[in-house]
Design an enzyme around this catalytic site. Structure first.
Site, PDB file in Angstrom:
ATOM      1  CG  HIS A  72      -6.436  15.719  27.774  1.00 50.62           C
ATOM      2  ND1 HIS A  72      -6.681  15.365  29.078  1.00 50.62           N
ATOM      3  CD2 HIS A  72      -5.516  16.713  27.854  1.00 50.62           C
ATOM      4  CE1 HIS A  72      -5.956  16.099  29.897  1.00 50.62           C
ATOM      5  NE2 HIS A  72      -5.236  16.932  29.173  1.00 50.62           N
ATOM      6  CD  GLU A 113      -9.388  13.438  29.527  1.00 46.25           C
ATOM      7  OE1 GLU A 113      -8.179  13.143  29.440  1.00 46.25           O
ATOM      8  OE2 GLU A 113      -9.790  14.605  29.657  1.00 46.25           O
ATOM      9  CB  ALA A 138      -9.201  23.816  32.408  1.00 47.11           C
ATOM     10  NE  ARG A 139      -6.014  18.168  34.562  1.00 50.14           N
ATOM     11  CZ  ARG A 139      -5.147  18.451  33.584  1.00 50.14           C
ATOM     12  NH1 ARG A 139      -5.573  18.833  32.406  1.00 50.14           N
ATOM     13  NH2 ARG A 139      -3.841  18.332  33.780  1.00 50.14           N
ATOM     14  CG  ASP A 150      -8.807  34.112  39.338  1.00 54.81           C
ATOM     15  OD1 ASP A 150      -8.709  33.988  40.589  1.00 54.81           O
ATOM     16  OD2 ASP A 150      -7.999  33.607  38.546  1.00 54.81           O
TER      17      ASP A 150
END
Ligand SMILES: NC(=O)c1ccc[n+]([C@@H]2O[C@H](COP(=O)([O-])OP(=O)(O)OC[C@H]3O[C@@H](n4cnc5c(N)ncnc54)[C@H](O)[C@@H]3O)[C@@H](O)[C@H]2O)c1
Length: 333
Positions: free
Chosen positions: A282, A260, A230-231, A170
Site C-alpha cells: 500500500h 493490511e 485503489a482499495r 463507469d
C-alpha cells in the site's frame, strides 16, 4: 485551542502547521481500537490516514469531536454518515496523491507486461532466465479501466501514450467525457471480455466491494492481468488466487489488500501462484515524487490539515467531505 489527536504518521511540517495555529497536538501511533476509543475522548480533532478505523462506536465515544481529518483520498475507513448525524465534519485531501497513484498504476502495468520483478529476482538468485520472463508489449493491447474518475483519467492519459486501446466501465461518466479522453465506455461484461489488462480505480463501498469476483473472472481472457492500486476488497482475493490457479487470469499486481498488512496465510501467498502475483505494501501514495518538488504525503497532510484548521476556526473550506447541519461543539474555542 483545540486538542488534536493524530493516530498515524503525518509529515512534521503538517503537525507544525497545527501547533503554529495554536493547537495542542497529541501524536499516538499504533492504537488498538479500544485504545483509540479512550484516546479520542476529549479530542476536538482527529487526524488519520488509511489504517485507523473511525467507526460509529469511536465517533459516539468522541463527545468533543468537531472534525476528522483524513490525510488522503479514500473515506472507506470513516463512517461519514454517522459523523454527519453527530455533527462532526470530515475533511480529506481529494486531489493530493492522484498523480502518485496513477504513476504507480503505470509502474505495475509495465512491471506486469515485462515481468520485471520476476526477472530481477531470478537474476539476483543467480539465474539467467531470458526466455522464461519474456514480456508482452503494451502497444495495441486493450486496457480496461474500472472507474474513470481522477486517477482513472490520469492512467488513461498515460496509457494512450503507450499506444493502448482504452475501454472503461463507469456508469457515472458521460460518453462524451470519455471520448474526450480517448476512452470508449462499455459495460462491465464487455470490459471483462475484451481487456488484456484491467485496472480498478473505484471508491470502496457496498456497490463496489468484491466487484471483481469469481463470476467476473470467468468472463475474462485467460491472458488478462489485473492491477489494483485503489482499495483492498474491490478484488476478491480468494477468487483472484483461484482464477490464477485455474488459468482464467494470467497475473495480478496489487498495492492494496482486504487486510493490511497482508496476512501470512493470505491466498495470494500460495506458492503455486507466486510467480504470477506481485504484491506491494500500500505504498502508491507513500513515495517521494518530483512533481513541483513536493512530497505527496506533505501535500496530503498539508491539504487535510488546512481543511481541519479551517473547520476549527469556524470556516468550512473546500476539503469538506460532508456538511453536518449542526456542528455541535463550541467548547474548545
Ligand atoms: N493505493 C493508494 O495509496 C491510493 C492513493 C490514492 C487513491 N487511492 C484510491 O483510488 C480510488 C480512486 O480514487 P479517485 O481519486 O480516482 O476517485 P474518483 O472519485 O475521482 O473516481 C472514482 C470513479 O469511480 C466511479 N464509480 C463509483 N462507483 C462506481 C461503480 N459502482 N461502478 C463503476 N464506477 C464507479 C465514479 O463515477 C468515479 O468516476 C479510491 O478508492 C482511492 O481511495 C488509493
Amino acid at each position: 485551542m483545540a486538542r488534536v489527536l493524530v493516530t498515524e504518521e503525518i509529515a512534521e511540517s503538517g503537525l507544525q502547521k497545527l501547533r503554529s495555529a495554536g493547537h495542542d497536538v497529541d501524536v499516538r501511533l499504533g492504537l488498538s481500537p479500544a485504545d483509540l476509543i479512550q484516546a479520542v475522548a476529549g479530542a476536538h480533532a482527529l487526524i488519520i490516514r488509511s489504517a485507523t478505523k473511525v467507526d460509529a462506536t469511536t465517533l459516539e465515544a468522541a463527545r468533543d469531536l468537531v472534525v476528522v481529518g483524513r490525510a488522503g483520498i479514500g473515506l472507506d475507513n470513516v463512517d461519514v454518515a454517522r459523523a454527519t448525524e453527530l455533527g462532526v465534519m470530515v475533511v480529506n485531501a481529494p486531489v493530493s496523491n492522484i498523480l502518485s497513484a496513477a504513476e504507480q498504476t503505470m509502474a505495475l502495468l509495465l512491471a506486469q507486461a515485462r515481468n520485471i520483478p520476476q526477472a530481477h529476482a531470478a537474476l539476483k538468485a543467480g539465474k539467467w532466465e531470458r526466455s522464461k520472463w519474456e514480456g508482452v508489449e503494451l502497444h495495441g493491447k486493450t486496457l480496461g479501466i474500472v472507474g474513470l474518475g481522477k486517477i482513472g483519467a490520469l492512467v488513461a492519459q498515460r496509457a494512450l501514450a503507450f499506444g493502448m486501446r482504452l475501454i472503461a466501465y463507469d456508469p457515472y461518466i458521460s460518453d462524451e467525457r470519455a471520448r474526450h479522453m480517448g476512452v470508449e465506455l462499455v459495460d462491465l461484461d464487455r470490459l471483462l471480455k475484451e481487456s488484456d489488462f484491467i485496472t480498478i480505480h473505484l471508491p470502496k463501498n457496498k456497490d463496489t466491494l468484491n466487484l471483481l469476483n469469481a463470476e467476473a473472472f470467468k468472463k475474462t481472457k485467460p491472458s488478462v492481468r489485473v492491477i489494483n492500486v485503489a482499495r483492498g476488497g474491490l478484488v476478491n482475493e480468494a477468487d483472484l488466487a483461484e482464477a490464477i490457479r485455474e488459468g482464467h487470469v494470467q497475473g495480478a499486481a496489487l498495492d492494496v489488500f482486504e487486510t493490511e498488512p497482508l496476512p501470512a496465510n493470505s491466498p495470494l501467498r500460495d506458492p503455486e501462484i507466486e510467480d504470477r502475483v506481485r504484491l506491494f505494501p500500500h505504498f502508491a501514495s507513500a513515495g517521494r515524487v518530483t512533481r513541483l518538488s513536493t512530497d505527496p504525503n506533505k501535500g496530503m497532510a498539508g491539504r487535510c490539515i488546512q481543511g481541519l484548521i479551517d473547520v476549527l476556526e469556524g470556516n468550512y473550506g473546500g476539503n469538506a467531505a460532508n456538511m453536518p447541519y449542526v456542528v455541535n461543539k463550541e467548547a474548545f474555542r
